[in-house]
Scaffold this active site. Structure first.
Site, PDB file in Angstrom:
ATOM      1  CE1 TYR A 126      -4.318   0.073  -0.248  1.00 51.84           C
ATOM      2  CE2 TYR A 126      -4.354  -1.486   1.012  1.00 51.84           C
ATOM      3  CZ  TYR A 126      -5.043  -0.727   0.106  1.00 51.84           C
ATOM      4  OH  TYR A 126      -6.580  -1.244   0.139  1.00 51.84           O
ATOM      5  CB  THR A 154      -5.674   4.023 -21.334  1.00 52.08           C
ATOM      6  OG1 THR A 154      -5.833   4.172 -22.956  1.00 52.08           O
ATOM      7  CG2 THR A 154      -7.001   4.504 -20.722  1.00 52.08           C
ATOM      8  CD  GLU A 180      -4.119   4.458   0.732  1.00 57.70           C
ATOM      9  OE1 GLU A 180      -3.153   3.583   1.130  1.00 57.70           O
ATOM     10  OE2 GLU A 180      -5.241   4.405   0.854  1.00 57.70           O
ATOM     11  CE  LYS A 214      -8.282   2.596 -25.301  1.00 57.14           C
ATOM     12  NZ  LYS A 214      -8.326   3.133 -23.839  1.00 57.14           N
ATOM     13  NE  ARG A 228      -7.277  -2.716 -20.013  1.00 54.90           N
ATOM     14  CZ  ARG A 228      -8.333  -3.030 -20.547  1.00 54.90           C
ATOM     15  NH1 ARG A 228      -8.299  -4.330 -21.307  1.00 54.90           N
ATOM     16  NH2 ARG A 228      -9.342  -2.583 -20.645  1.00 54.90           N
ATOM     17  CG  ASP A 249      -9.375  10.855 -23.444  1.00 49.19           C
ATOM     18  OD1 ASP A 249      -8.357   9.913 -23.728  1.00 49.19           O
ATOM     19  OD2 ASP A 249     -10.297  10.391 -22.961  1.00 49.19           O
TER      20      ASP A 249
HETATM   21  N1  DSN Z   1     -12.959   1.237 -24.455  1.00 48.15           N
HETATM   22  C1  DSN Z   1     -12.009   2.039 -25.072  1.00 48.15           C
HETATM   23  C2  DSN Z   1     -12.170   1.701 -26.578  1.00 48.15           C
HETATM   24  O1  DSN Z   1     -12.353   0.654 -26.706  1.00 48.15           O
HETATM   25  O2  DSN Z   1     -11.862   2.564 -27.313  1.00 48.15           O
HETATM   26  C3  DSN Z   1     -12.525   3.387 -24.796  1.00 48.15           C
HETATM   27  O3  DSN Z   1     -12.632   3.569 -23.459  1.00 48.15           O
END
Ligand code: DSN
Length: 423
Positions: A57, A229, A59, A232, A238, A203
């Site tokens: 942990y 994120t 924090e 991708k 993740r 974003d």
């Molecule tokens: N779930 C993502 C996507 O597939 O683009 C976006 O959050």
């Protein structure tokens, strides 16, 4: 090709779960994964995310924690933030958000009050739920106003965006989304945000890896805040990151913790650090450019087969197909392609007359197949499988789908995926 069994400890303790993991590994090996928000992480990223760092942990932030024993965790987090700052050329990075939606929610917490007006691209136009769409907390607790794309071009109309921003005076303007096949003009959004007194949030979840690899323009220095994120095109675990100019650093950190989250997932932070290290290598630039080259080649091959592509093609990793002229609903096509070993997702297209759960489109992309080493020379075959699969979806030809599945598995066997077990 049958993958070897892996995960001996898991198999001994919980064979039922181990079998499911093994089946998923086999599925990811055998299929052509075209969902544009997915990828294959490296073995190094997988290993980092499966470490004992998750037992801790922590924090707070490095040097300012509420728990002792942070000798190593502080260094892990410092490494991740330093790498993010260097890779994206930003003053500040927070690597703690659990994923993209919490990251975006932290931005609301940092810069807006409940009931404030916020602006983003409408979900059915290619935006994201968290950009103020009605069913999301961001559209329920804030007043979301939404822009779209022009029906005739499939492109953002910046006059419309400017008019809306000047009329509504939103606190936040989001640019970026989940089904945008074209380059985002961050400078144009920044000018509108300046004129209307809004904080501009880029974003870049879908295109972070392309930005890191120089295959898409950067939102730096245009955006006040960058949200992404890490799993991708960036090819990490993740997770998510928020980046900003120094002036917003405190507000963002305070919003993530203690505003929204508790303890960071240290194993994820470590894996983000590894992914950022990988993304800083020259080979990642090649990867990012190959993703775009593959998408462009695939778009050309689909156009040649009579497919209707939103905006007429792609500048990035993503292609949005309107299947109306093919006389097949997106969901029917997506499910048939899945049976053919081609994994896509059904998706709305701009001005879709159908419902989001049964829309007209299918969304595809090239990050995963590029991670396996497929090149532009393979895109005609991919387009051909999609074409035959969509035709089989319309005619209900299950034999044709089974035939495609065998051909796909045959090709994919020659392109082992990163992170999957090998002999
Ligand atoms: N779930 C993502 C996507 O597939 O683009 C976006 O959050």
């Amino acid at each position: 090709m049958t993958l070897p069994l892996s995960h001996p400890a898991l198999s001994a303790t919980d064979p039922e779960l181990a079998a499911l993991v093994g089946a998923e590994e086999q599925l990811q090996a055998d299929t052509l994964r075209l969902i544009p928000s997915e990828n294959y992480v490296s073995q190094a990223v997988l290993e980092a995310s499966g470490t004992v760092l998750q037992n801790k942990y922590s924090e707070g932030y490095a040097g300012r924690r509420y728990y002792e024993g942070q000798q190593n965790i502080d260094q892990v987090e410092r490494l991740a933030t330093a790498r993010a700052k260097a890779l994206f050329g930003v003053d500040h990075a927070n690597v703690q958000p659990y994923s993209g939606s919490p990251a975006n929610l932290a931005v609301y917490l940092a810069f807006a009050e409940p009931g404030d007006t916020v602006m983003g691209m409408a979900l059915p136009m290619g935006g994201h739920l968290t950009h103020g769409w009605g069913v999301s907390v961001t559209g329920k607790w804030f007043r979301g106003v939404q822009y779209g794309v022009r029906q005739d071009t499939g492109l953002i109309d910046f006059d419309e965006v400017r008019d809306l921003a000047l009329k509504e005076r939103p606190k936040l303007i989001f640019c970026g989304g989940t089904a945008l096949p074209r380059t985002i003009d961050f400078a144009a959004f920044a000018e509108i945000a300046r004129e209307s007194g809004a904080v501009l949030v880029a974003d870049v979840a879908h295109i972070a890896g392309l930005i890191a690899g120089g295959a898409h323009p950067s939102p730096v220095p245009h955006a006040d805040v960058i949200s992404t994120t890490t799993h991708k095109t960036l090819r990490g675990p993740r997770g998510a990151m928020l980046m900003s100019r120094e002036e917003h650093a405190k507000a963002i950190d305070k919003a993530v913790f203690p505003g929204l989250q508790g303890g960071p997932h240290n194993q994820t932070t470590a894996a983000i650090a590894v992914a950022l290290h990988e993304a800083a290598q020259p080979s990642f630039r090649d990867y990012a450019h190959a993703v775009v080259a593959n998408a462009k080649a695939l778009a050309e091959a689909l156009l040649a087969r009579g497919f209707d592509l939103v905006s007429g093609g792609t500048d990035n990793h993503l292609i949005l197909m309107d299947l109306t002229p093919k006389d097949v609903p997106g969901k029917v096509a997506a499910k048939a392609l899945d049976r053919a070993g081609i994994v896509v997702n059904y998706n709305t297209v701009p001005y879709d007359p159908r419902k989001p759960f049964d829309p007209s489109g299918v969304r595809i992309g090239t990050p995963s197949l590029t991670s396996r080493g497929l090149g532009t020379e393979h895109m005609a075959a991919v387009a051909d499988w999609i074409d035959r699969g969509v035709t089989a979806a319309r005619t209900g030809d299950e034999d044709a789908l089974a035939g495609i599945r065998a051909e796909v598995a045959d090709l994919m066997a020659s392109f082992p995926a990163p992170g999957l077990p090998t002999d």
